[in-house]
Design a protein around this motif. Structure first.
Motif, mmCIF file in Angstrom:
data_model
loop_
_atom_site.group_PDB
_atom_site.id
_atom_site.type_symbol
_atom_site.label_atom_id
_atom_site.label_comp_id
_atom_site.label_asym_id
_atom_site.label_seq_id
_atom_site.Cartn_x
_atom_site.Cartn_y
_atom_site.Cartn_z
ATOM 1 N N ASN A 173 13.264 1.232 -0.398
ATOM 2 C CA ASN A 173 13.563 1.797 0.926
ATOM 3 C C ASN A 173 13.906 3.273 0.781
ATOM 4 O O ASN A 173 15.010 3.644 0.379
ATOM 5 C CB ASN A 173 14.724 1.015 1.563
ATOM 6 N N ASN A 174 12.920 4.105 1.115
ATOM 7 C CA ASN A 174 13.169 5.554 1.087
ATOM 8 C C ASN A 174 13.278 6.097 2.508
ATOM 9 O O ASN A 174 13.032 7.268 2.756
ATOM 10 C CB ASN A 174 12.104 6.284 0.255
ATOM 11 N N GLY A 175 13.608 5.197 3.437
ATOM 12 C CA GLY A 175 13.932 5.621 4.800
ATOM 13 C C GLY A 175 12.756 6.077 5.641
ATOM 14 O O GLY A 175 12.935 6.755 6.652
ATOM 15 N N GLY A 176 11.528 5.702 5.248
ATOM 16 C CA GLY A 176 10.362 6.091 6.044
ATOM 17 C C GLY A 176 9.114 6.058 5.191
ATOM 18 O O GLY A 176 9.123 5.537 4.072
ATOM 19 N N GLY A 177 8.046 6.609 5.716
ATOM 20 C CA GLY A 177 6.784 6.648 4.973
ATOM 21 C C GLY A 177 6.798 7.814 3.997
ATOM 22 O O GLY A 177 6.373 8.932 4.319
ATOM 23 N N GLY A 178 7.319 7.552 2.791
ATOM 24 C CA GLY A 178 7.507 8.608 1.787
ATOM 25 C C GLY A 178 6.215 9.332 1.449
ATOM 26 O O GLY A 178 6.215 10.532 1.144
ATOM 27 N N ILE A 179 5.114 8.636 1.561
ATOM 28 C CA ILE A 179 3.813 9.216 1.209
ATOM 29 C C ILE A 179 3.559 10.503 2.004
ATOM 30 O O ILE A 179 2.945 11.444 1.512
ATOM 31 C CB ILE A 179 2.680 8.188 1.473
ATOM 32 N N PHE A 180 4.079 10.554 3.246
ATOM 33 C CA PHE A 180 3.786 11.702 4.102
ATOM 34 C C PHE A 180 4.580 12.949 3.713
ATOM 35 O O PHE A 180 4.306 14.038 4.191
ATOM 36 C CB PHE A 180 4.015 11.343 5.574
ATOM 37 N N ASN B 136 0.819 -1.211 0.000
ATOM 38 C CA ASN B 136 0.000 0.000 0.000
ATOM 39 C C ASN B 136 0.851 1.258 0.000
ATOM 40 O O ASN B 136 2.045 1.198 -0.243
ATOM 41 C CB ASN B 136 -0.957 -0.045 1.192
ATOM 42 N N SER B 137 0.183 2.380 0.260
ATOM 43 C CA SER B 137 0.885 3.659 0.306
ATOM 44 C C SER B 137 1.331 4.054 -1.087
ATOM 45 O O SER B 137 0.632 3.798 -2.053
ATOM 46 C CB SER B 137 2.051 3.542 1.278
ATOM 47 N N SER B 138 2.534 4.658 -1.209
ATOM 48 C CA SER B 138 2.877 5.181 -2.536
ATOM 49 C C SER B 138 3.132 4.085 -3.565
ATOM 50 O O SER B 138 3.079 4.349 -4.757
ATOM 51 C CB SER B 138 4.036 6.161 -2.507
ATOM 52 N N SER C 27 -6.706 -0.729 2.845
ATOM 53 C CA SER C 27 -5.449 -0.034 2.545
ATOM 54 C C SER C 27 -4.449 -0.107 3.697
ATOM 55 O O SER C 27 -3.681 0.826 3.924
ATOM 56 C CB SER C 27 -5.696 1.436 2.192
ATOM 57 N N GLY C 28 -4.451 -1.207 4.421
ATOM 58 C CA GLY C 28 -3.521 -1.341 5.547
ATOM 59 C C GLY C 28 -2.108 -1.652 5.077
ATOM 60 O O GLY C 28 -1.898 -2.218 4.002
ATOM 61 N N ILE C 29 -1.153 -1.284 5.932
ATOM 62 C CA ILE C 29 0.243 -1.616 5.621
ATOM 63 C C ILE C 29 0.672 -2.816 6.471
ATOM 64 O O ILE C 29 1.840 -3.123 6.577
ATOM 65 C CB ILE C 29 1.203 -0.435 5.863
#
Ligand SMILES: Cc1ncc(C[n+]2csc(CCOP(=O)(O)OP(=O)(O)O)c2C)c(N)n1
Length: 552
Positions: A465-472, A389-391, A414-416
């Motif tokens: 791996n973009n080091g976190g929740g890139g969507i935010f 999910n997410s981006s 849409s859970g991760i």
């Protein structure tokens, strides 16, 4: 043959067999021993042992998603059962059949201080299609049998999760060589679907409209539906929007909704605004199309689905409560093309956007967007692709994926929290290679998904791996606060040690050259499953995506 001596366990297993259940995922415990003994001793049901119930439930969800038949979950009493909840909710919203069977203590032992005991009856009642709370005592055996049969049948027919709660008293481990329920009527009603519809009135509205938009949400691959939709799309007054998870492909369909509608002015979107909106399939990922159609509403919104009709655009006017292919079989006979420039307008826009897209990607820096371009182009034909999910799911919507690749994503909620487990579960069905693409937070969240003995050597994970929740960083809001870290949750984790622990071959890439090299041999079968971790720069990912949307 060995059976538990508990009649309830025997009944459950015999009904599962009668309904052709093929997979049972068992989590360890003592209270469920009668079920564990029963399922594992039956050769027609494949059993799996998974410790973490949250992972077990998503694994079952993946199996049921692919098999299109209920998978069974078996757990012990107490909080074990509650760990199924995320997958139960996902199954509820994405119409996937699951039969949850929980062992419980008899009623008189609940809430009196016995260990590992909670209130289990109907615990999923807000997100389940049926709750069979079985009763302890020989006098209830016929009633219990009806309850079990009803639950499994509903899961199968109505496609969703059901829960059977089974009280077992001690002793729990006694076995027998003979079924004690032989005299119980195990006859199964046949499953019939009935429908009767008069489409004439709707076909007449359809034939008199010049702007008809069809949107296809998440859908199991269907050649028949694809053919029917391509016939419908020969009409120049019809535009067809598909999502990546619709598994529908055609050169004249709009397969990147956001790419097309992002940046349209009000005047331009008015040209896209339909008179009739016809929707089918499950959840829609594109937030933008929901926003726009809620403002620029169609005169009619009809939804086709044998079960539900969510009012996604706040203007639902009719629910065709039948299977979509059955609908089109009849409806196509009654439709006539109307002269219009609606389709032409959409296809011109599509072509312009695609040219800009190609230009942009040619020169763009190494980033999440570029990685998607390279990774999606590398996916071999006939792959079964599971997306996190997410981006991940959002980026994938911007690209063309070849039509031999089938795509799935947990968009029900849409859970991760279970995408890895779902992908591994899905890979159990069929022989095609399964590739799972995940973001880092989702991957580390569900790392227990790797803790089982069923991961095939041809299973592949691509971890961005973009080091976190890139969507935010991308969505408006979080970066305007002084608490961005609580949204993005930055970290320095990598998957190396998890790979070592779970016997995956580990590969990594941090630039385009490395990525191209690693992708060359990534899908070839080796002696272990493989994970490719791609490191992307979180400082520019969002800037590039914004630039992309501005440039197209
Ligand atoms: C169980 C659950 N908890 C929280 C969320 C909220 N959430 C949505 S996206 C996201 C971050 C995902 O990050 P990652 O998997 O790294 O993907 P990226 O956005 O970087 O592509 C979170 C926490 C959620 N969807 N599901």
């Amino acid at each position: 043959m060995i059976y538990s001596n508990k009649e309830l366990a025997q009944l459950i297993i015999e009904y599962c067999i009668a309904y052709q259940v093929e997979h049972a995922i068992i989590s360890p415990g003592s209270r469920n021993a009668p079920l564990t003994i029963g399922f594992t001793n039956h050769s027609s049901i494949k059993t799996y042992s998974i410790v973490d119930e949250r992972c077990a439930a998503f694994f079952a969800l993946g199996i049921a998603q692919q098999a299109k038949k209920p998978a069974v979950l078996v757990c012990t009493s107490g909080s074990a059962l509650l760990n199924y909840y995320p997958a139960v909710a996902e199954a509820f919203y994405s119409n996937i059949p699951l039969v949850v069977i929980s062992a419980d203590r008899p009623k008189h032992l609940i809430d009196i201080g016995d260990g590992q005991t909670i209130r289990q009856e109907s615990v999923f009642k807000n997100h389940s299609l049926y709750n069979a709370n079985l009763m302890d005592g020989d006098e209830y055996i016929n009633e219990n049998a009806t309850q079990i049969a009803t639950a499994i049948k509903i899961a199968l027919l109505n496609k969703g999760p059901v829960h059977i709660n089974v009280p077992f008293d001690e002793p729990l481990y006694v076995t027998t060589k003979k079924l004690s329920i032989e005299n119980i009527d195990l006859e199964i009603d046949t499953i019939e679907t009935e429908w009767a519809y008069d489409f004439k009135e709707y076909a007449s509205i359809w034939n008199n409209s010049k702007k008809k938009l069809v949107i296809v949400g998440a859908h199991f691959p269907s050649k028949e539906l694809q053919l029917q939709l391509s016939k419908l799309a020969m009409d120049e007054s019809v535009l067809i929007f598909t999502e990546t998870t619709s598994n529908i492909h055609h050169s004249t369909f709009i397969n990147s909704i956001d790419k097309l509608i992002f940046g349209l002015s009000d005047k331009e979107f008015e040209k896209v605004q339909p008179e009739i909106l016809l929707t089918l399939g499950g959840m829609i990922v594109s937030k933008k199309i929901k926003q726009l159609l809620r403002i620029y509403q169609p005169k009619h919104h009809w939804h086709i689905d044998a079960k539900n009709a969510p009012d996604t655009y706040h203007c639902l006017s009719h629910h065709f409560k039948i299977d979509d292919t059955v609908f089109f079989d009849e409806f196509l006979e009654l439709t006539k093309p109307a002269s219009s420039n609606y389709k032409e307008y959409g296809l011109e826009l599509k072509q312009r956007r695609n040219e800009k897209h190609d230009q942009f990607l040619l020169n763009v820096e190494f980033s999440d967007l570029k990685v998607f371009d390279l990774v999606l182009a590398s996916i071999p034909n006939n792959t079964h692709l599971q997306l996190g999910n997410s981006s991940i799911i959002r980026y994938s919507q911007l690209f063309d994926v070849t039509n031999s690749v089938n795509i799935f994503c947990n968009r029900g909620t849409s859970g991760i929290d279970g995408s890895t487990s779902t992908a591994i579960g899905a890979s159990q069905v069929g022989n095609n290679q399964t590739v799972f693409i995940s973001g880092d937070i989702s991957f580390f969240y569900d790392s227990n998904g790797l803790w089982n003995n069923y991961i095939k050597n041809n299973f592949r994970i691509i971890l961005i791996n973009n080091g976190g929740g890139g969507i935010f960083r991308f969505i408006p809001g979080p970066s305007s606060t002084n608490a961005i870290d609580y949204f993005e949750t930055p970290h320095q984790l990598t998957a190396t040690q998890l790979c070592e622990m779970h016997h995956f071959d580990y590969y990594s890439a941090k630039n385009e050259d490395e990525l191209n090299k690693k992708l060359c041999s990534f899908y070839t079968v080796g002696n272990a499953p493989k994970l490719l971790e791609i490191f992307t720069p979180n400082s520019i990912n969002d800037v590039i995506l914004n630039r992309y949307f501005l440039s197209i």
